[in-house]
Design an enzyme around this catalytic site. Sequence first.
Site, mmCIF file in Angstrom:
data_model
loop_
_atom_site.group_PDB
_atom_site.id
_atom_site.type_symbol
_atom_site.label_atom_id
_atom_site.label_comp_id
_atom_site.label_asym_id
_atom_site.label_seq_id
_atom_site.Cartn_x
_atom_site.Cartn_y
_atom_site.Cartn_z
ATOM 1 N N HIS A 66 -13.624 -25.965 0.848
ATOM 2 C CA HIS A 66 -13.911 -26.570 2.149
ATOM 3 C C HIS A 66 -13.231 -25.831 3.287
ATOM 4 O O HIS A 66 -13.541 -26.043 4.445
ATOM 5 C CB HIS A 66 -13.479 -28.036 2.148
ATOM 6 C CG HIS A 66 -14.161 -28.821 1.076
ATOM 7 N ND1 HIS A 66 -13.562 -29.085 -0.136
ATOM 8 C CD2 HIS A 66 -15.403 -29.343 1.002
ATOM 9 C CE1 HIS A 66 -14.412 -29.755 -0.892
ATOM 10 N NE2 HIS A 66 -15.528 -29.925 -0.236
ATOM 11 N N GLU A 116 -12.079 -30.856 -8.821
ATOM 12 C CA GLU A 116 -11.499 -30.559 -7.514
ATOM 13 C C GLU A 116 -10.054 -31.030 -7.507
ATOM 14 O O GLU A 116 -9.788 -32.200 -7.720
ATOM 15 C CB GLU A 116 -12.274 -31.298 -6.423
ATOM 16 C CG GLU A 116 -11.758 -31.020 -5.039
ATOM 17 C CD GLU A 116 -12.233 -32.081 -4.055
ATOM 18 O OE1 GLU A 116 -13.348 -31.944 -3.556
ATOM 19 O OE2 GLU A 116 -11.486 -33.010 -3.794
ATOM 20 N N HIS A 143 -18.668 -31.523 -13.833
ATOM 21 C CA HIS A 143 -17.882 -31.241 -12.635
ATOM 22 C C HIS A 143 -17.702 -32.521 -11.837
ATOM 23 O O HIS A 143 -18.622 -33.322 -11.717
ATOM 24 C CB HIS A 143 -18.576 -30.186 -11.771
ATOM 25 C CG HIS A 143 -17.989 -30.071 -10.395
ATOM 26 N ND1 HIS A 143 -16.745 -29.525 -10.172
ATOM 27 C CD2 HIS A 143 -18.457 -30.471 -9.192
ATOM 28 C CE1 HIS A 143 -16.481 -29.589 -8.866
ATOM 29 N NE2 HIS A 143 -17.499 -30.170 -8.260
ATOM 30 N N GLU A 201 -31.298 -40.365 17.417
ATOM 31 C CA GLU A 201 -31.009 -39.939 18.787
ATOM 32 C C GLU A 201 -29.512 -39.707 18.995
ATOM 33 O O GLU A 201 -29.103 -38.771 19.688
ATOM 34 C CB GLU A 201 -31.492 -40.995 19.795
ATOM 35 C CG GLU A 201 -32.999 -41.146 19.911
ATOM 36 C CD GLU A 201 -33.592 -42.093 18.863
ATOM 37 O OE1 GLU A 201 -32.881 -42.456 17.895
ATOM 38 O OE2 GLU A 201 -34.770 -42.461 19.003
ATOM 39 N N LEU A 202 -28.693 -40.557 18.385
ATOM 40 C CA LEU A 202 -27.246 -40.420 18.598
ATOM 41 C C LEU A 202 -26.737 -39.108 18.002
ATOM 42 O O LEU A 202 -25.949 -38.389 18.618
ATOM 43 C CB LEU A 202 -26.491 -41.608 17.972
ATOM 44 C CG LEU A 202 -24.971 -41.578 18.176
ATOM 45 C CD1 LEU A 202 -24.610 -41.597 19.655
ATOM 46 C CD2 LEU A 202 -24.289 -42.736 17.458
HETATM 47 N N1 GLN Z 1 -23.372 -27.924 -8.809
HETATM 48 C C1 GLN Z 1 -23.180 -28.467 -7.498
HETATM 49 C C2 GLN Z 1 -22.868 -27.338 -6.528
HETATM 50 O O1 GLN Z 1 -22.280 -26.380 -6.932
HETATM 51 C C3 GLN Z 1 -22.054 -29.466 -7.474
HETATM 52 C C4 GLN Z 1 -21.924 -30.119 -6.135
HETATM 53 C C5 GLN Z 1 -20.855 -31.173 -6.042
HETATM 54 O O2 GLN Z 1 -19.883 -31.157 -6.720
HETATM 55 N N2 GLN Z 1 -20.988 -32.125 -5.177
HETATM 56 O O3 GLN Z 1 -23.170 -27.417 -5.353
HETATM 57 ZN ZN ZN Z 2 -17.743 -30.658 -6.305
#
Ligand code: GLN
Ligand code: ZN
Length: 759
Positions: free
Chosen positions: A693, A664, A640, A17-18
Amino acid sequence: MAIAHLLGYPRIGERRELKFALEAFWKGECSAQELQAVATDLRTSNWQKQRAAGLDFVAVGDFSLYDHVLDHAVLFGATPSRFELQGKEIDERAYFALARGNEGQPALEMTKWFDTNYHYLVPELDGKTAFKVNAHDYLAQIDEAQSIGVQVKPVLLGPVSFLRLSKAQGIDKLSLLDALCREYAYLLAELKHRNIEWVQIDEPVLALDLDETWLRAFERAYAWFRQSRPKILLATYFASVARYQPYITSLPVDGIHLDLVRAPQQLGPWVNAIPGHWVLSAGVIDGRNIWRTDLDQALALLEPWAARLSDRLWLAPSCSLLHVPVTLAHEHALDAELRSWLAFADEKVAELGILRCALNDGVDSMAEALAAARAAIASRRKSTRVHDAAVKDRIASLSATAEQRSASFAERQRVQRERLQLPLLPTTTIGSFPQTGEIRGVRAALRSGRIDKAEYEKEIARQIEYAIREQEALGLDMLVHGEAERNDMVEYFGEQLTGYTFTQNGWVQSYGSRCVKPPIIYGDVSRPQPMTVETARYAQSLTDRPVKGMLTGPVTMLQWSFVRDDQPRQTTALQIALAIRDEVDDLQGAGIAAIQIDEPALREGLPLQQAQWPAYLAWAVRAFRVTAGVADSTTQIHTHMCYAEFGDILPSIAALDADVITIETSRSHMELLDAFGEFRYPNEIGPGVYDIHSPRIPSVNDIETLLRRAAEVIPASRLWVNPDCGLKTRRWEETRLALHNMVEAAQGLRDSLQADETQ
Ligand code: GLN
Ligand code: ZN
């Protein structure tokens, strides 16, 4: 008489609900009053549940519209000066500006709350910070609770933890301690004035490695609380705090809460150490996991001490119940047996009530409830759904060579180059392409039965082909299929493995209105049949360029699930590793030349205390290596990682021995690259060249600059070019533009580097 209480309740509501109220408010679809009315209802319902279970106190002040750490920053007047809110009243607009940013200012930074998946907002302190308590809202909640006739125990995050979890610019955080504690002292006096008997002050930083300076800060901070105030229960959780005993027992408080699920061994030493007037709150119900409590075991743990502590024994969950879903009441799809093994927040509160009566009135008074718990525990212990002999045998006979690739990296690199024929600075992406409304619509249609499996698969195939054609047009060198068939990188695999189950409503707050629904690993994990092979084969059939197979690694599969508490985490990780290993083998058998095994959660699995890092890293690395070890020399293994600083675990990252790692780095790009360079990371690496992002399209020049810098610390012959994470949250228009620039930057640099070499 043992006293029962809890440290905090989920805020999100039985049916989120929140979340829905917040999102409606942000969209302008409901008023502040309407939002506050939902909040009031949620709090009231939480208190009534605590009262109905027979708890002696209800927790107040644990609720938050967004985050409790942010609430403390507001409560003590510690809003960052860049928002210009000092001395002003913080209404909903101002509050959410801090939490989510506004036109002029980005939000406060967000980071993980200890080793949980909850994220808190990091208070920003500096030389201009002038604490000033403004307790209006906080006290209003206490009034609200008192008005429904329950005994109230307010909850506060302690001053030392507040400072430790904040970030300070240009000053030493601890220089603010006295000013902050003075405000806490005012608030405590006010609570006393309202006839509050007990206040709970959380100091979760005691679970961390603290140096002498920070430990001494407790003494100085709590010295402020010697005047008029309620009795203080100092709450610790997430780890044993026994090593800090001398510091803690000298504090002017009246009791301590201990996490006896993570650290049951600290109970005896604490009973012996606490001053005679202190209460001891025994956290015996797991606040971090969803399993039904073994009540016999909990009673047995307390038994030797119960008589000695007598009235001074309190009972509680190990930590706030914020980290578990609200209730099993709406889980209609789980079968009865599985369901009987579980306890979410509401069920844990009921367990607490049972324990309380069993201790106070004797086990006979609760015979029926205890028998039911016992039967559920026994059924789980011997269930064939949990225990699979074949899985256990495979683990027992796993040879040391299973985690060994068949050749050295240098040799693998040579044969992979021959097979893949990629240019210098090969370009690729991380796996997912935009999850468009269309894709989500197709998935929803399958779920609701509007289309059948065959139609669904046709639609997904169309999406894959679209992604492949786009990538070819962009000129990328190594392609991906785009992950259109995946809603979530853990759920997708969990649904195809044995030992996993999923709830309909098991939501847990991640941050603000954002909730996650972690899968539950209840049994031995195996892979009945290939999971991604057909999709990979199809994607590869569409193009001459190599298409990466795409898998989620064992540590991430573990980390983002509720895990078994009846075997060590590392055993579960190894079971998952073997299941994914089979998939790696089948993918290479189907002719897939490169396979990515994502481990974004490797870093976040690190234990809170550094002394436990090596053991964790050893089994986590082994799980990954077992997964990848089956790959032939000619199969290129990628991994990754994201969301974290990796500087301190580089040796472990290198020990994974992936042929290529994409990572990243956009936030502190150079720092991380320098670290990789200095460490002489031996294998190939794709430092993310732009931040997925952000909606901002990176220019060719931006990317080229980053790549040139990267090439200074890592030889160009080992560099890859890629975004810093998956693209599923972006739109195609931006994705196309960004990748176009990325490919152009790589090509430009490739030409100039090759020209350098031939000169
Ligand atoms: N292979 C995933 C994607 O490309 C990796 C996601 C992630 O690093 N959290 O969405
Ligand atoms: Zn990622």
